[in-house]
Scaffold this active site. Structure first.
Site, PDB file in Angstrom:
ATOM      1  CB  SER A 122      -0.855  -0.016   1.268  1.00  0.00           C
ATOM      2  OG  SER A 122      -1.412   1.248   1.502  1.00  0.00           O
ATOM      3  CE1 TYR A 147      -4.072  -2.994   5.655  1.00  0.00           C
ATOM      4  CE2 TYR A 147      -3.699  -0.665   5.207  1.00  0.00           C
ATOM      5  CZ  TYR A 147      -3.887  -1.952   4.757  1.00  0.00           C
ATOM      6  OH  TYR A 147      -3.887  -2.203   3.407  1.00  0.00           O
ATOM      7  CE  LYS A 151      -1.497  -4.868   3.616  1.00  0.00           C
ATOM      8  NZ  LYS A 151      -1.622  -6.114   2.877  1.00  0.00           N
TER       9      LYS A 151
HETATM   10  P1  NAD Z   1     -10.825  -7.591   1.243  1.00  0.00           P
HETATM   11  O1  NAD Z   1     -11.050  -7.581   2.706  1.00  0.00           O
HETATM   12  O2  NAD Z   1     -11.991  -7.423   0.334  1.00  0.00           O
HETATM   13  O3  NAD Z   1     -10.053  -8.935   0.822  1.00  0.00           O
HETATM   14  C1  NAD Z   1      -9.175  -9.607   1.684  1.00  0.00           C
HETATM   15  C2  NAD Z   1      -9.601 -11.079   1.697  1.00  0.00           C
HETATM   16  O4  NAD Z   1      -8.729 -11.813   2.556  1.00  0.00           O
HETATM   17  C3  NAD Z   1     -11.013 -11.284   2.222  1.00  0.00           C
HETATM   18  O5  NAD Z   1     -11.729 -12.111   1.312  1.00  0.00           O
HETATM   19  C4  NAD Z   1     -10.833 -11.972   3.574  1.00  0.00           C
HETATM   20  O6  NAD Z   1     -11.880 -12.854   3.867  1.00  0.00           O
HETATM   21  C5  NAD Z   1      -9.511 -12.682   3.351  1.00  0.00           C
HETATM   22  N1  NAD Z   1      -8.720 -12.931   4.568  1.00  0.00           N
HETATM   23  C6  NAD Z   1      -8.437 -12.049   5.565  1.00  0.00           C
HETATM   24  N2  NAD Z   1      -7.653 -12.637   6.486  1.00  0.00           N
HETATM   25  C7  NAD Z   1      -7.425 -13.917   6.066  1.00  0.00           C
HETATM   26  C8  NAD Z   1      -6.676 -14.986   6.582  1.00  0.00           C
HETATM   27  N3  NAD Z   1      -6.023 -14.888   7.737  1.00  0.00           N
HETATM   28  N4  NAD Z   1      -6.653 -16.150   5.875  1.00  0.00           N
HETATM   29  C9  NAD Z   1      -7.343 -16.274   4.711  1.00  0.00           C
HETATM   30  N5  NAD Z   1      -8.066 -15.274   4.182  1.00  0.00           N
HETATM   31  C10 NAD Z   1      -8.099 -14.098   4.839  1.00  0.00           C
HETATM   32  O7  NAD Z   1      -9.734  -6.463   0.922  1.00  0.00           O
HETATM   33  P2  NAD Z   1      -9.197  -5.891  -0.461  1.00  0.00           P
HETATM   34  O8  NAD Z   1      -9.586  -4.472  -0.550  1.00  0.00           O
HETATM   35  O9  NAD Z   1      -9.526  -6.803  -1.566  1.00  0.00           O
HETATM   36  O10 NAD Z   1      -7.637  -5.916  -0.182  1.00  0.00           O
HETATM   37  C11 NAD Z   1      -6.796  -6.972  -0.610  1.00  0.00           C
HETATM   38  C12 NAD Z   1      -5.382  -6.695  -0.139  1.00  0.00           C
HETATM   39  O11 NAD Z   1      -4.939  -5.451  -0.663  1.00  0.00           O
HETATM   40  C13 NAD Z   1      -5.237  -6.600   1.377  1.00  0.00           C
HETATM   41  O12 NAD Z   1      -4.021  -7.203   1.751  1.00  0.00           O
HETATM   42  C14 NAD Z   1      -5.188  -5.121   1.616  1.00  0.00           C
HETATM   43  O13 NAD Z   1      -4.485  -4.801   2.788  1.00  0.00           O
HETATM   44  C15 NAD Z   1      -4.453  -4.631   0.375  1.00  0.00           C
HETATM   45  N6  NAD Z   1      -4.726  -3.215   0.071  1.00  0.00           N
HETATM   46  C16 NAD Z   1      -6.029  -2.806  -0.078  1.00  0.00           C
HETATM   47  C17 NAD Z   1      -6.286  -1.456  -0.330  1.00  0.00           C
HETATM   48  C18 NAD Z   1      -7.706  -0.965  -0.467  1.00  0.00           C
HETATM   49  O14 NAD Z   1      -7.934   0.228  -0.335  1.00  0.00           O
HETATM   50  N7  NAD Z   1      -8.694  -1.828  -0.758  1.00  0.00           N
HETATM   51  C19 NAD Z   1      -5.231  -0.537  -0.441  1.00  0.00           C
HETATM   52  C20 NAD Z   1      -3.925  -1.002  -0.315  1.00  0.00           C
HETATM   53  C21 NAD Z   1      -3.690  -2.342  -0.052  1.00  0.00           C
HETATM   54  N1  UFG Z   2     -12.698  10.760   3.546  1.00  0.00           N
HETATM   55  C1  UFG Z   2     -13.702  11.602   3.952  1.00  0.00           C
HETATM   56  N2  UFG Z   2     -14.831  11.042   4.512  1.00  0.00           N
HETATM   57  C2  UFG Z   2     -14.984   9.696   4.644  1.00  0.00           C
HETATM   58  C3  UFG Z   2     -13.942   8.841   4.218  1.00  0.00           C
HETATM   59  C4  UFG Z   2     -12.805   9.411   3.680  1.00  0.00           C
HETATM   60  O1  UFG Z   2     -13.604  12.814   3.829  1.00  0.00           O
HETATM   61  O2  UFG Z   2     -16.021   9.256   5.178  1.00  0.00           O
HETATM   62  C5  UFG Z   2     -11.486  11.351   2.921  1.00  0.00           C
HETATM   63  C6  UFG Z   2     -10.220  11.070   3.701  1.00  0.00           C
HETATM   64  O3  UFG Z   2     -10.013  12.038   4.691  1.00  0.00           O
HETATM   65  C7  UFG Z   2      -9.176  11.100   2.582  1.00  0.00           C
HETATM   66  C8  UFG Z   2      -9.932  10.559   1.361  1.00  0.00           C
HETATM   67  O4  UFG Z   2     -11.317  10.739   1.668  1.00  0.00           O
HETATM   68  O5  UFG Z   2      -8.792  12.420   2.300  1.00  0.00           O
HETATM   69  C9  UFG Z   2      -9.683   9.086   1.101  1.00  0.00           C
HETATM   70  O6  UFG Z   2      -9.926   8.328   2.288  1.00  0.00           O
HETATM   71  P1  UFG Z   2      -9.998   6.736   2.278  1.00  0.00           P
HETATM   72  O7  UFG Z   2     -10.301   6.293   3.666  1.00  0.00           O
HETATM   73  O8  UFG Z   2     -10.892   6.267   1.186  1.00  0.00           O
HETATM   74  O9  UFG Z   2      -8.537   6.299   1.843  1.00  0.00           O
HETATM   75  P2  UFG Z   2      -7.121   6.611   2.540  1.00  0.00           P
HETATM   76  O10 UFG Z   2      -6.309   7.335   1.521  1.00  0.00           O
HETATM   77  O11 UFG Z   2      -7.251   7.197   3.861  1.00  0.00           O
HETATM   78  O12 UFG Z   2      -6.585   5.128   2.779  1.00  0.00           O
HETATM   79  C10 UFG Z   2      -6.451   4.220   1.709  1.00  0.00           C
HETATM   80  C11 UFG Z   2      -6.692   2.786   2.188  1.00  0.00           C
HETATM   81  C12 UFG Z   2      -5.601   2.325   3.102  1.00  0.00           C
HETATM   82  C13 UFG Z   2      -4.270   2.585   2.503  1.00  0.00           C
HETATM   83  C14 UFG Z   2      -4.125   4.012   2.069  1.00  0.00           C
HETATM   84  C15 UFG Z   2      -2.851   4.224   1.322  1.00  0.00           C
HETATM   85  O13 UFG Z   2      -7.917   2.686   2.894  1.00  0.00           O
HETATM   86  O14 UFG Z   2      -5.745   0.935   3.257  1.00  0.00           O
HETATM   87  O15 UFG Z   2      -5.188   4.347   1.182  1.00  0.00           O
HETATM   88  O16 UFG Z   2      -2.726   5.530   0.927  1.00  0.00           O
HETATM   89  F1  UFG Z   2      -3.290   2.296   3.392  1.00  0.00           F
END
Ligand code: NAD
Ligand code: UFG
Length: 339
Positions: A122, A147, A151
């Site tokens: 991330s 979190y 990572k």
């Molecule tokens: P998500 O929660 O939809 O998917 C994660 C999946 O992993 C889920 O299906 C959950 O059931 C499964 N899981 C969790 N813990 C587990 C375990 N111990 N064993 C087996 N399965 C498990 O999330 P996502 O948005 O698809 O994110 C996927 C990956 O990308 C994550 O590692 C997350 O940290 C990373 N990531 C997501 C974002 C975002 O904004 N969505 C941003 C940066 C990184």
């Molecule tokens: N925001 C609002 N109101 C809300 C939610 C978000 O104003 O209800 C704003 C936040 O302050 C930020 C922007 O919208 O300025 C984006 O917020 P998000 O929570 O959607 O995303 P973040 O950038 O905070 O975090 C995301 C992922 C994290 C990851 C990070 C990396 O959720 O998992 O990006 O930059 F680590």
């Protein structure tokens, strides 16, 4: 190909892309934040289903069995917990799932002689970077929550691992802000409870499930005072995973790629773009800043273009239209309407 967390939001889109590319896919997911319905819909979309095992990446015996019994040449590792606020309340759960789970997975991979790994990292690992856009050679910073630290820890563990054993070839994919859904509206992001992230929150306000959006701060030094992020369509993200996997065939060690678009949008710009795409209004109020947020964050995606031949192609209007199609067709996500 083993895909951990493949029933989740990003994983399900990548599983679909892998199946469409003719790959054989095994999904391991404990369904702690997802449902099997996502994979049923993947099957509807491409006519093929991945093999599925309900289980946990922390279960070493299960992993050993899977690596022994199934043909696995590489692992895409999405499994983990991702709610920032929850990670502050429950740090051990986060370190156990994200860090210990990744260690167990790598142990099982090494024991089975599988050394190719694509890891979901991330942009949070950059902490508060001194300038924008963010390049991969910027030093990692100090994430502001467990979190984010989980990572960064996994990234560092993977670097140590690759120093100790040259057969590892690893991609650390640093996602910026994944949004959007498959254009069919059949698979998308299905947060449990009240969403933490901006676009799921906006779309639940638009569909009438939530009353109004709280905009966290309007006094940042940005274009309109609200936070700026690099939102990337999940379909572009999925494509980036396939390109990274292909590139690993000719690379060793740890490779880091930003997956972002290179363009930042503010919260207010996101609200207005969503209103245009959906034809709905999104009531909002200005609220105090959210602890741990930074003012702005966007990627320099040039390295991925140069080394992977990958570039995000979908713009903001498409991100919004696809989010809206998913949300309006599935107001309760994957849950049946009566649940
Ligand atoms: P998500 O929660 O939809 O998917 C994660 C999946 O992993 C889920 O299906 C959950 O059931 C499964 N899981 C969790 N813990 C587990 C375990 N111990 N064993 C087996 N399965 C498990 O999330 P996502 O948005 O698809 O994110 C996927 C990956 O990308 C994550 O590692 C997350 O940290 C990373 N990531 C997501 C974002 C975002 O904004 N969505 C941003 C940066 C990184
Ligand atoms: N925001 C609002 N109101 C809300 C939610 C978000 O104003 O209800 C704003 C936040 O302050 C930020 C922007 O919208 O300025 C984006 O917020 P998000 O929570 O959607 O995303 P973040 O950038 O905070 O975090 C995301 C992922 C994290 C990851 C990070 C990396 O959720 O998992 O990006 O930059 F680590």
């Amino acid at each position: 190909m083993l895909v951990t967390g493949g029933a989740g939001y990003i994983g399900s889109h990548v599983v679909l892309a892998l199946l469409e590319a003719g790959q054989d896919v095994l999904v391991l997911d404990n369904l702690s934040n997802s449902s099997l319905e996502s994979l049923a819909r993947v099957e509807r979309l491409c006519g093929r289903a991945p093999r599925f095992v309900e289980g946990d990446i922390r279960d070493r015996a299960l992993l050993d069995r899977l690596f022994a019994e199934q043909r696995i040449g590489a692992v895409m590792h999405f499994a983990g917990l991702k709610a920032v606020g929850e990670s502050v309340q429950q740090p051990l759960r986060y370190y156990e799932n994200n860090v210990a789970g990744s260690v167990t997975l790598c142990q099982a991979m090494a024991a089975a002689g599988v050394f190719r790994l694509v890891f979901s990292s991330s942009a949070t690992v950059y902490g508060e970077p001194p300038q924008m856009p963010i390049r991969e050679d910027f030093p990692t910073g100090t994430p502001t929550n467990p979190y984010g630290r989980s990572k960064l820890m996994v990234e560092e563990i993977l670097r140590d691992l690759s120093l100790s054993e040259p057969r590892w070839n690893i991609a650390l994919l640093r996602y910026f802000n994944p949004v959007g859904a498959h254009p069919s509206g059949l698979i998308g992001e299905d947060p449990q409870g009240i969403p933490n992230n901006l676009l799921p929150y906006i779309s639940q306000v638009a569909v009438g499930k939530l009353k109004e959006l709280a905009v966290f701060g309007d006094d940042y030094p940005t274009v309109d005072g609200t936070g700026v992020r690099d939102y990337i369509h999940v379909m572009d993200l999925a494509d980036g995973h396939l390109k990274a996997l292909a590139a690993l065939a000719e690379r060793n060690g740890v490779n880091v790629w930003n997956l972002g678009t290179g363009t930042g949008y503010s919260v207010l710009q996101m609200i207005h773009a969503f209103e245009q795409a959906s034809g709905r209004s999104v009531p909002y109020r200005i609220a105090p800043r959210r602890a741990g947020d930074i003012a702005e964050c966007w990627a320099d995606p040039a390295l991925a273009e140069q080394e992977l031949g990958w570039k995000a192609r979908r713009g903001l209007a498409e991100m919004m239209a696809d989010t809206w199609r998913w949300q309006s067709n599935n107001p309760d996500g994957y849950r049946p309407a009566s649940a």
